[in-house]
Scaffold this motif. Sequence first.
Motif, PDB file in Angstrom:
ATOM      1  N   MET A 251     -64.052  15.483   6.768  1.00 27.49           N
ATOM      2  CA  MET A 251     -64.936  15.234   5.637  1.00 27.49           C
ATOM      3  C   MET A 251     -64.983  16.432   4.696  1.00 27.49           C
ATOM      4  O   MET A 251     -65.313  17.550   5.127  1.00 27.49           O
ATOM      5  N   PRO A 252     -64.656  16.218   3.416  1.00 30.51           N
ATOM      6  CA  PRO A 252     -64.632  17.335   2.456  1.00 30.51           C
ATOM      7  C   PRO A 252     -66.020  17.917   2.231  1.00 30.51           C
ATOM      8  O   PRO A 252     -67.031  17.216   2.272  1.00 30.51           O
ATOM      9  N   GLY A 253     -66.052  19.230   2.006  1.00 29.57           N
ATOM     10  CA  GLY A 253     -67.287  19.895   1.621  1.00 29.57           C
ATOM     11  C   GLY A 253     -68.162  20.339   2.769  1.00 29.57           C
ATOM     12  O   GLY A 253     -69.239  20.897   2.540  1.00 29.57           O
ATOM     13  N   LEU A 254     -67.727  20.104   4.029  1.00 30.42           N
ATOM     14  CA  LEU A 254     -68.529  20.509   5.178  1.00 30.42           C
ATOM     15  C   LEU A 254     -67.880  21.688   5.894  1.00 30.42           C
ATOM     16  O   LEU A 254     -66.654  21.838   5.869  1.00 30.42           O
ATOM     17  N   PRO A 255     -68.672  22.526   6.552  1.00 29.16           N
ATOM     18  CA  PRO A 255     -68.092  23.587   7.381  1.00 29.16           C
ATOM     19  C   PRO A 255     -67.251  22.997   8.505  1.00 29.16           C
ATOM     20  O   PRO A 255     -67.488  21.866   8.951  1.00 29.16           O
ATOM     21  N   VAL A 256     -66.280  23.762   8.976  1.00 34.09           N
ATOM     22  CA  VAL A 256     -65.349  23.271  10.002  1.00 34.09           C
ATOM     23  C   VAL A 256     -66.076  22.784  11.257  1.00 34.09           C
ATOM     24  O   VAL A 256     -65.752  21.715  11.790  1.00 34.09           O
ATOM     25  N   PRO A 257     -67.075  23.500  11.798  1.00 31.84           N
ATOM     26  CA  PRO A 257     -67.770  22.986  12.987  1.00 31.84           C
ATOM     27  C   PRO A 257     -68.422  21.612  12.742  1.00 31.84           C
ATOM     28  O   PRO A 257     -68.390  20.738  13.612  1.00 31.84           O
ATOM     29  N   MET A 258     -68.996  21.429  11.543  1.00 28.40           N
ATOM     30  CA  MET A 258     -69.611  20.140  11.218  1.00 28.40           C
ATOM     31  C   MET A 258     -68.560  19.052  11.069  1.00 28.40           C
ATOM     32  O   MET A 258     -68.787  17.885  11.445  1.00 28.40           O
ATOM     33  N   LYS A 259     -67.396  19.403  10.544  1.00 30.27           N
ATOM     34  CA  LYS A 259     -66.314  18.431  10.431  1.00 30.27           C
ATOM     35  C   LYS A 259     -65.902  17.922  11.809  1.00 30.27           C
ATOM     36  O   LYS A 259     -65.697  16.715  12.013  1.00 30.27           O
ATOM     37  N   ILE A 260     -65.764  18.839  12.746  1.00 27.39           N
ATOM     38  CA  ILE A 260     -65.382  18.453  14.111  1.00 27.39           C
ATOM     39  C   ILE A 260     -66.467  17.583  14.735  1.00 27.39           C
ATOM     40  O   ILE A 260     -66.178  16.608  15.437  1.00 27.39           O
ATOM     41  N   PHE A 261     -67.731  17.929  14.483  1.00 23.57           N
ATOM     42  CA  PHE A 261     -68.847  17.146  15.025  1.00 23.57           C
ATOM     43  C   PHE A 261     -68.896  15.738  14.418  1.00 23.57           C
ATOM     44  O   PHE A 261     -69.235  14.764  15.095  1.00 23.57           O
ATOM     45  N   MET A 262     -68.557  15.632  13.127  1.00 25.07           N
ATOM     46  CA  MET A 262     -68.679  14.342  12.426  1.00 25.07           C
ATOM     47  C   MET A 262     -67.535  13.376  12.727  1.00 25.07           C
ATOM     48  O   MET A 262     -67.675  12.174  12.488  1.00 25.07           O
ATOM     49  N   ILE A 263     -66.411  13.868  13.232  1.00 26.33           N
ATOM     50  CA  ILE A 263     -65.273  12.973  13.502  1.00 26.33           C
ATOM     51  C   ILE A 263     -65.652  11.843  14.462  1.00 26.33           C
ATOM     52  O   ILE A 263     -65.446  10.664  14.158  1.00 26.33           O
TER      53      ILE A 263
ATOM     54  N   VAL B  23     -61.434   1.375  -0.229  1.00 26.17           N
ATOM     55  CA  VAL B  23     -60.510   1.490  -1.364  1.00 26.17           C
ATOM     56  C   VAL B  23     -61.038   2.414  -2.460  1.00 26.17           C
ATOM     57  O   VAL B  23     -60.337   2.677  -3.436  1.00 26.17           O
ATOM     58  N   ALA B  24     -62.273   2.907  -2.304  1.00 25.59           N
ATOM     59  CA  ALA B  24     -62.864   3.745  -3.344  1.00 25.59           C
ATOM     60  C   ALA B  24     -62.121   5.077  -3.441  1.00 25.59           C
ATOM     61  O   ALA B  24     -61.688   5.654  -2.434  1.00 25.59           O
ATOM     62  N   GLU B  25     -61.979   5.571  -4.656  1.00 29.13           N
ATOM     63  CA  GLU B  25     -61.362   6.853  -4.894  1.00 29.13           C
ATOM     64  C   GLU B  25     -62.434   7.869  -5.290  1.00 29.13           C
ATOM     65  O   GLU B  25     -63.309   7.573  -6.102  1.00 29.13           O
ATOM     66  N   HIS B  26     -62.353   9.063  -4.678  1.00 28.57           N
ATOM     67  CA  HIS B  26     -63.386  10.075  -4.892  1.00 28.57           C
ATOM     68  C   HIS B  26     -62.789  11.292  -5.595  1.00 28.57           C
ATOM     69  O   HIS B  26     -61.660  11.702  -5.313  1.00 28.57           O
ATOM     70  N   ASP B  27     -63.580  11.859  -6.471  1.00 27.36           N
ATOM     71  CA  ASP B  27     -63.190  13.092  -7.143  1.00 27.36           C
ATOM     72  C   ASP B  27     -63.933  14.246  -6.484  1.00 27.36           C
ATOM     73  O   ASP B  27     -65.136  14.451  -6.712  1.00 27.36           O
ATOM     74  N   HIS B  28     -63.235  14.975  -5.623  1.00 19.79           N
ATOM     75  CA  HIS B  28     -63.876  16.051  -4.845  1.00 19.79           C
ATOM     76  C   HIS B  28     -63.964  17.359  -5.620  1.00 19.79           C
ATOM     77  O   HIS B  28     -64.420  18.366  -5.086  1.00 19.79           O
ATOM     78  N   HIS B  29     -63.471  17.358  -6.841  1.00 22.84           N
ATOM     79  CA  HIS B  29     -63.553  18.584  -7.638  1.00 22.84           C
ATOM     80  C   HIS B  29     -64.895  18.684  -8.336  1.00 22.84           C
ATOM     81  O   HIS B  29     -65.220  19.717  -8.871  1.00 22.84           O
TER      82      HIS B  29
ATOM     83  N   LYS C 269     -56.244   7.279   1.244  1.00 12.82           N
ATOM     84  CA  LYS C 269     -56.288   8.618   1.845  1.00 12.82           C
ATOM     85  C   LYS C 269     -57.686   9.220   1.786  1.00 12.82           C
ATOM     86  O   LYS C 269     -58.083   9.974   2.692  1.00 12.82           O
ATOM     87  N   ASP C 270     -58.462   8.888   0.729  1.00  7.54           N
ATOM     88  CA  ASP C 270     -59.827   9.395   0.654  1.00  7.54           C
ATOM     89  C   ASP C 270     -60.694   8.824   1.777  1.00  7.54           C
ATOM     90  O   ASP C 270     -61.558   9.527   2.322  1.00  7.54           O
ATOM     91  N   TYR C 271     -60.472   7.557   2.099  1.00  7.29           N
ATOM     92  CA  TYR C 271     -61.243   6.903   3.168  1.00  7.29           C
ATOM     93  C   TYR C 271     -60.996   7.597   4.502  1.00  7.29           C
ATOM     94  O   TYR C 271     -61.946   7.922   5.234  1.00  7.29           O
ATOM     95  N   TRP C 272     -59.715   7.817   4.816  1.00  8.76           N
ATOM     96  CA  TRP C 272     -59.397   8.439   6.104  1.00  8.76           C
ATOM     97  C   TRP C 272     -59.784   9.922   6.108  1.00  8.76           C
ATOM     98  O   TRP C 272     -60.128  10.462   7.163  1.00  8.76           O
ATOM     99  N   LYS C 273     -59.743  10.566   4.942  1.00  6.91           N
ATOM    100  CA  LYS C 273     -60.161  11.968   4.871  1.00  6.91           C
ATOM    101  C   LYS C 273     -61.647  12.095   5.187  1.00  6.91           C
ATOM    102  O   LYS C 273     -62.070  13.042   5.864  1.00  6.91           O
TER     103      LYS C 273
END
Length: 351
Positions: A251-263, A345-351, A242-246
């Motif tokens: 992408m966590p930590g980015l503003p919504v406009p940048m998230k849409i641009f990065m997809i 397969v890597a797991e990320h700690d977004h906290h 799930k972290d890979y597809w997220k």
Amino acid sequence: MLLSFAGFSQEAHGEHHADEAQHEEEFNATELIMHHIKDAHEFHIADFNGKSYSLPLPVILWTNNGLVTFLSSAFHHDDSGKVVVERNGQKFVRLHDEIYYANAENGITFNEEHHAENDRPLNFSITKNVFTLFLDAALMLLIFIPVARSYKKNSKAPKGLAAFIEPLIVFVRDDIAVPNIGEKKYAKYMPYLLTVFFLIWFGNIFGLIPFFPFSGTLTNDILFTGVMATITFLFTLFSGNKDYWKHIFWMPGLPVPMKIFMIPVELIGMFTKPFALMIRLFANITAGHIIILSLFSLIFIFKTAFVSPVSVGFALFMNVLELLVAALQAYVFTLLSALFIGQAVAEHDHH
């Protein structure tokens, strides 16, 4: 490779004498090199006394009337579309190692760009690259089955072939799989990574053995490298957590406009990675073969034996360098495959 080049050179030389009465034909290095590195329906061995000697391979076609099989020698070494082979009530011709249905005039119909317009049957033939793949697979079975059995029967230090193979297996595990995939998840990907490493390495070596008639090089075929890259892509795709597809779709930590641009950027990146794998493996080995054959071609281009010491010397140097590249490309492809799988397969700690 050296023997094959000598045979092709004799063939070109013989064609030159055949047309000498009409016009003087120049040596075509490009045609010669491309003829050597591409896949074919037979192993060309040599030319002697105006005759071409080759090892024919099975031609397997699925046609309008069902399955048709025959040996490639039925075309009598012709690759110009002039020799017609009739089987099962159908006629076939071969042009540039592609097999077509012969038209009503028993030949090939060309368009304005001089491309064949004839229909083609489905071709499942055993070409020289396919034969080399079978040979490569058989060699791997002959090596690894006895090695695996020796480990089951003996818990002591390995001997003989097992002693040679073990450091390579440990190298793939400790220097490729574990650092890129992780100690907890690397084990289930080891069979694939080991298969990729040895398949590519042995396949490259086959094409570099001097005076070996079965000199097909697997990675000279972009279809082979494309299939290998696709398998790595599928492993990455189905291993993604799930972290890979997220990270791809939101992408966590980015503003919504940048998230849409990065997809779309991330989606394109998913496909450029296997494409780069395919091109890198194909281009490096093929370029080495082209350079070696080009160096030999200088003797015939300049039409003097004084060039031969330089050409042969540099060609031998390149041949030795190709031995290093053969192993290096197996390592790079395996390393990048492990890296892409590890990212999935890597797991990320977004906290």
